[in-house]
Design a protein around this motif. Structure first.
Motif, PDB file in Angstrom:
ATOM      1  N   LEU A   3       0.832  -1.208   0.000  1.00 30.27           N
ATOM      2  CA  LEU A   3       0.000   0.000   0.000  1.00 30.27           C
ATOM      3  C   LEU A   3       0.866   1.257   0.000  1.00 30.27           C
ATOM      4  O   LEU A   3       0.618   2.190  -0.761  1.00 30.27           O
ATOM      5  N   PHE A   4       1.879   1.277   0.829  1.00 32.36           N
ATOM      6  CA  PHE A   4       2.772   2.429   0.886  1.00 32.36           C
ATOM      7  C   PHE A   4       3.417   2.670  -0.473  1.00 32.36           C
ATOM      8  O   PHE A   4       3.461   3.805  -0.955  1.00 32.36           O
ATOM      9  N   LEU A   5       3.915   1.622  -1.105  1.00 31.60           N
ATOM     10  CA  LEU A   5       4.560   1.775  -2.415  1.00 31.60           C
ATOM     11  C   LEU A   5       3.585   2.265  -3.475  1.00 31.60           C
ATOM     12  O   LEU A   5       3.932   3.097  -4.315  1.00 31.60           O
ATOM     13  N   ALA A   6       2.361   1.750  -3.455  1.00 26.86           N
ATOM     14  CA  ALA A   6       1.365   2.180  -4.440  1.00 26.86           C
ATOM     15  C   ALA A   6       1.027   3.659  -4.256  1.00 26.86           C
ATOM     16  O   ALA A   6       0.944   4.413  -5.233  1.00 26.86           O
ATOM     17  N   LEU A   7       0.853   4.089  -3.010  1.00 26.45           N
ATOM     18  CA  LEU A   7       0.553   5.500  -2.758  1.00 26.45           C
ATOM     19  C   LEU A   7       1.755   6.392  -3.074  1.00 26.45           C
ATOM     20  O   LEU A   7       1.599   7.498  -3.599  1.00 26.45           O
ATOM     21  N   TYR A   8       2.946   5.919  -2.764  1.00 26.53           N
ATOM     22  CA  TYR A   8       4.155   6.692  -3.063  1.00 26.53           C
ATOM     23  C   TYR A   8       4.324   6.867  -4.576  1.00 26.53           C
ATOM     24  O   TYR A   8       4.657   7.959  -5.045  1.00 26.53           O
ATOM     25  N   TYR A  34      -1.862   3.889 -11.660  1.00 26.36           N
ATOM     26  CA  TYR A  34      -3.234   4.022 -11.158  1.00 26.36           C
ATOM     27  C   TYR A  34      -3.976   2.694 -11.184  1.00 26.36           C
ATOM     28  O   TYR A  34      -4.739   2.390 -10.272  1.00 26.36           O
ATOM     29  N   ARG A  35      -3.744   1.900 -12.205  1.00 28.06           N
ATOM     30  CA  ARG A  35      -4.397   0.598 -12.267  1.00 28.06           C
ATOM     31  C   ARG A  35      -3.970  -0.277 -11.088  1.00 28.06           C
ATOM     32  O   ARG A  35      -4.789  -0.910 -10.432  1.00 28.06           O
ATOM     33  N   ALA A  36      -2.673  -0.283 -10.790  1.00 25.98           N
ATOM     34  CA  ALA A  36      -2.171  -1.072  -9.667  1.00 25.98           C
ATOM     35  C   ALA A  36      -2.727  -0.550  -8.343  1.00 25.98           C
ATOM     36  O   ALA A  36      -3.115  -1.341  -7.466  1.00 25.98           O
ATOM     37  N   LEU A  37      -2.794   0.771  -8.191  1.00 29.15           N
ATOM     38  CA  LEU A  37      -3.328   1.348  -6.960  1.00 29.15           C
ATOM     39  C   LEU A  37      -4.805   1.007  -6.798  1.00 29.15           C
ATOM     40  O   LEU A  37      -5.238   0.586  -5.722  1.00 29.15           O
ATOM     41  N   PHE A  38      -5.588   1.160  -7.858  1.00 27.74           N
ATOM     42  CA  PHE A  38      -7.009   0.840  -7.771  1.00 27.74           C
ATOM     43  C   PHE A  38      -7.225  -0.653  -7.528  1.00 27.74           C
ATOM     44  O   PHE A  38      -8.112  -1.034  -6.762  1.00 27.74           O
ATOM     45  N   ASP A  39      -6.432  -1.505  -8.175  1.00 27.02           N
ATOM     46  CA  ASP A  39      -6.539  -2.944  -7.927  1.00 27.02           C
ATOM     47  C   ASP A  39      -6.258  -3.258  -6.466  1.00 27.02           C
ATOM     48  O   ASP A  39      -6.969  -4.054  -5.848  1.00 27.02           O
ATOM     49  N   PHE A  40      -5.234  -2.629  -5.907  1.00 27.83           N
ATOM     50  CA  PHE A  40      -4.898  -2.866  -4.508  1.00 27.83           C
ATOM     51  C   PHE A  40      -6.015  -2.376  -3.587  1.00 27.83           C
ATOM     52  O   PHE A  40      -6.435  -3.093  -2.675  1.00 27.83           O
ATOM     53  N   LEU A  41      -6.515  -1.170  -3.827  1.00 27.47           N
ATOM     54  CA  LEU A  41      -7.564  -0.623  -2.973  1.00 27.47           C
ATOM     55  C   LEU A  41      -8.848  -1.451  -3.050  1.00 27.47           C
ATOM     56  O   LEU A  41      -9.505  -1.688  -2.034  1.00 27.47           O
ATOM     57  N   LEU A  42      -9.193  -1.898  -4.236  1.00 28.53           N
ATOM     58  CA  LEU A  42     -10.405  -2.706  -4.376  1.00 28.53           C
ATOM     59  C   LEU A  42     -10.244  -4.095  -3.768  1.00 28.53           C
ATOM     60  O   LEU A  42     -11.194  -4.659  -3.233  1.00 28.53           O
ATOM     61  N   ALA A  43      -9.038  -4.653  -3.840  1.00 25.58           N
ATOM     62  CA  ALA A  43      -8.795  -5.967  -3.243  1.00 25.58           C
ATOM     63  C   ALA A  43      -8.854  -5.898  -1.719  1.00 25.58           C
ATOM     64  O   ALA A  43      -9.238  -6.864  -1.062  1.00 25.58           O
ATOM     65  N   GLU A  44      -8.472  -4.761  -1.153  1.00 23.97           N
ATOM     66  CA  GLU A  44      -8.461  -4.603   0.297  1.00 23.97           C
ATOM     67  C   GLU A  44      -9.788  -4.120   0.856  1.00 23.97           C
ATOM     68  O   GLU A  44      -9.965  -4.068   2.061  1.00 23.97           O
ATOM     69  N   ALA A  45     -10.719  -3.730  -0.005  1.00 21.59           N
ATOM     70  CA  ALA A  45     -12.006  -3.224   0.464  1.00 21.59           C
ATOM     71  C   ALA A  45     -12.783  -4.336   1.164  1.00 21.59           C
ATOM     72  O   ALA A  45     -12.679  -5.506   0.788  1.00 21.59           O
ATOM     73  N   PRO A  46     -13.559  -3.981   2.180  1.00 16.01           N
ATOM     74  CA  PRO A  46     -14.362  -5.009   2.849  1.00 16.01           C
ATOM     75  C   PRO A  46     -15.339  -5.645   1.866  1.00 16.01           C
ATOM     76  O   PRO A  46     -15.962  -4.962   1.069  1.00 16.01           O
TER      77      PRO A  46
END
Length: 109
Positions: A3-8, A34-46
């Motif tokens: 998460l830190f790397l994606a946001l950075y 952005y695709r990687a960040l959105f994939d990460f955020l969506l995978a971590e969503a409840p």
């Protein structure tokens, strides 16, 4: 931490787009960031998949992941801004190619 790397990477890309005029490679790299960040955020969503007793089917309790609303807005706003910039870049490149082709045809090349 992923998460830190994606946001950075997103912040670095945002800075790059604010201080320079990005080329095609930077715009494509931005899409991947952005695709990687959105994939990460969506995978971590409840997830809404839970058993009748409210527990997850896998037997493991995962803490929900939340992002500050201002951050979510800023990330989406910058993504849309960069996408708009890419569309303008694509349109101007296409218009220049057509102009060059028509001038080459008119001059007999």
């Amino acid at each position: 931490d992923a998460l830190f790397l994606a946001l950075y990477k997103e912040l670095t890309l945002r800075h790059l787009h604010s201080v320079t005029r990005p080329d095609v490679r930077a715009r494509i790299d931005g899409w991947h960031v952005y695709r990687a960040l959105f994939d990460f955020l969506l995978a971590e969503a409840p997830s809404s998949e839970s058993g009748e007793d409210g527990k997850e089917d896998r037997g493991q309790k995962q803490d929900p992941f939340y992002i500050v609303p201002e951050w979510a807005f800023d990330i989406l706003h910058e993504f849309v801004y960069q996408f708009q910039g890419f569309c303008q870049f694509r349109t101007s490149t296409y218009a220049n190619a057509l102009k060059h082709a028509s001038s080459a045809a008119a001059s007999g090349e």
